[in-house]
Design a protein around this motif. Structure first.
Motif: not given
Length: 292
Positions: A191-206
Motif C-alpha cells: 500500500g501507500n506506506v510500503y510503496r514510499a518506504e521500499v522505493l526510498f530504501l532502494q533509492r528509486i524515484n517513484p
C-alpha cells in the motif's frame, strides 16, 4: 487502508482462534444476513491472506471473502485462552495483545451486545469476532476464490510466491513504478506506506518507468518489501527506520523515512522530503536519495 501485513496477521489470528471451531455466523447490521445464513453452524477449516484480501474457508466448501478497504476493521474477544489482538484493521491501532494464561480476565460469558454497524459476527465456544465497514464481505465458491486469487499479483508474504512474476509484470510496462506497486495485479499487499518506504530504501524515484527498472533492482524491491512486511506481521505496525537513523527518537516518533514527512529533512541526506499526487494517492520521496 490496512496493508498486506495486517491481513496476514488476521489470517494468523483466525487460524489460532477459530479454525476447527463450529461458528455461529450472524449479521447484526442485517446487510450480510443472507451470506451469514450460508455459513452459520459450519466449521471454519482455513484462514488465508492474499494481498489485502482475507479468505475464510468453511466445511461446506464456501468461503467468506473480506476486503477491509479504507474503513474496515475486525474486533475480537474471548475467554482466557484468547491471546490475540483486540482490533486489526482501520483506523490503524497499535494494541497490546490480550488474553492468554498471563492475563487476568473476567469469566467469559459470550460476546457483548453488538456496538455500531457490525456487518458480520463470528462466535465460537471461546471467542468472537466482529467485522465493521468492509469494502467487500461476500460468500463465494472455491471456483470464485480461484478466480479472485488469479487476478492478484504475487504476495511477498505468501510462501511460494514467485518474485519473477512480479519482476516480469513490473518491467513489461512503462507505467511509473510508484503506480505499479499500488496495482494489486502487479504485486499484492503493498500500500501507500510500503510503496514510499521500499522505493526510498532502494533509492528509486517513484516516477521511473517500470521498463527502466533493472531486473536486479526489481528483485531488490521485492526482497525489501518482503522483509519490511514480515516485520509488520511480527510487530503489528509499519516500522521501517533503524535506531541509528532515528537520531535518538523513539520508534513511535520516527517510524518512517519519507511517508507523511513532506518538507521534513531526509534522515539520510537532509534534503526536504517531496510529495505529489500519484494515481489518486500521495507519494513521498527524497529528491536527492531518489534522483533516478
Amino acid at each position: 487502508m490496512p496493508e498486506g501485513h495486517s491481513i496476514h496477521r488476521l489470517a494468523l489470528q483466525f487460524t489460532a482462534m477459530f479454525v476447527g471451531e463450529e461458528l455461529a455466523v450472524s449479521s447484526p447490521q442485517g446487510r450480510f444476513a443472507a451470506g451469514a445464513s450460508q455459513l452459520d453452524g459450519h466449521i471454519l477449516v482455513s484462514a488465508m491472506a492474499s494481498g489485502k484480501q482475507l479468505f475464510l474457508g468453511f466445511d461446506n466448501d464456501l468461503i467468506l471473502r473480506v476486503h477491509l478497504g479504507l474503513y474496515g476493521a475486525w474486533t475480537f474477544g474471548g475467554d482466557s485462552t484468547f491471546s490475540g489482538f483486540p482490533s486489526i484493521g482501520a483506523p490503524r491501532r497499535v494494541d497490546d495483545a490480550v488474553g492468554g494464561t498471563d492475563a487476568v480476565q473476567p469469566p467469559y460469558a459470550g460476546p457483548p451486545a453488538p456496538v455500531g454497524a457490525v456487518r458480520t459476527r463470528l462466535v465460537s465456544g471461546r471467542g468472537w469476532a466482529d467485522l465493521r465497514g468492509p469494502t467487500a464481505c461476500v460468500v463465494i465458491t472455491a471456483r470464485e476464490e480461484a478466480l479472485a486469487l488469479a487476478r492478484l499479483g504475487p504476495d511477498p508474504l505468501r510462501e511460494g510466491s514467485d518474485p519473477a512474476a512480479f519482476v516480469t509484470r513490473l518491467r513489461s510496462s512503462a507505467t511509473p513504478i510508484g503506480v505499479q506497486l499500488m496495482n494489486q495485479a502487479v504485486v499484492a499487499g503493498i500500500g501507500n506506506v510500503y510503496r514510499a518506504e521500499v522505493l526510498f530504501l532502494q533509492r528509486i524515484n517513484p516516477w521511473r518507468p517500470g521498463k527502466a527498472v533493472l531486473e536486479s533492482e526489481a528483485l531488490a524491491v521485492w526482497e525489501i518489501a518482503a522483509r519490511l512486511m514480515q516485520d509488520g506481521v511480527r510487530e503489528g505496525r509499519i516500522l521501517t527506520t533503524t535506531p541509528s537513523e532515528r537520531n535518538g527518537q523513539a520508534a513511535e516518533a520516527a517510524p518512517h523515512y519519507v511517508y507523511k514527512r513532506t518538507g521534513e529533512p531526509c534522515r539520510r541526506c537532509g534534503t526536504s522530503i517531496a510529495s505529489a499526487d500519484m494515481a489518486a494517492r500521495t507519494v513521498y520521496w527524497c529528491p536527492e536519495c531518489q534522483r533516478n
